[in-house]
Scaffold this active site. Structure first.
Site, mmCIF file in Angstrom:
data_model
loop_
_atom_site.group_PDB
_atom_site.id
_atom_site.type_symbol
_atom_site.label_atom_id
_atom_site.label_comp_id
_atom_site.label_asym_id
_atom_site.label_seq_id
_atom_site.Cartn_x
_atom_site.Cartn_y
_atom_site.Cartn_z
ATOM 1 N NE ARG A 24 6.980 14.066 -7.223
ATOM 2 C CZ ARG A 24 7.958 14.032 -8.107
ATOM 3 N NH1 ARG A 24 8.047 13.042 -8.971
ATOM 4 N NH2 ARG A 24 8.868 14.980 -8.150
ATOM 5 C CG ASN A 29 4.656 16.023 -8.862
ATOM 6 O OD1 ASN A 29 3.977 15.725 -7.891
ATOM 7 N ND2 ASN A 29 5.777 16.705 -8.755
#
Length: 102
Positions: free
Chosen positions: A27, A45
């Site tokens: 990320r 996520n």
């Protein structure tokens, strides 16, 4: 690359990345790459181990970002990239952010 000007065409994509993409800094790397490309939106996520993202930018920016999502991080093992066009009207993002797990 810069973000498209407010009057330039803008496209939005909802993206799911499946494979080994959690616990490796994916990320944060997405945030850095999107910012470098001028892509706005967010990444998070999911509880099933996948990553979800909303990408906004020009068609060229989105193509580059999607290519990076597949092959741009050597620690990631991407098995599937699912990309869906989001039809207007849609909110316009000002930056690219990492969101908490959902």
């Amino acid at each position: 690359m810069e973000s498209p000007a407010r009057d330039e065409p803008l496209e939005t994509r909802l993206v799911y990345v499946r494979g080994q993409v959690q616990g490796i800094g994916y990320r944060q790397a997405c945030v850095r790459r999107a910012t470098a490309l001028g892509v706005t939106g967010w990444v998070c996520n999911l509880m099933d181990g996948s990553v979800e993202a909303v990408l906004q930018g020009s068609p060229e920016q989105l193509a580059e970002m999607c290519a990076w999502l597949i092959d741009g991080m050597s620690a990631a093992l991407v098995e599937e990239l699912q990309v869906t066009a989001v039809q207007p009207p849609f909110a316009r993002f000002d930056s690219f952010e990492r969101m908490p797990t959902v």
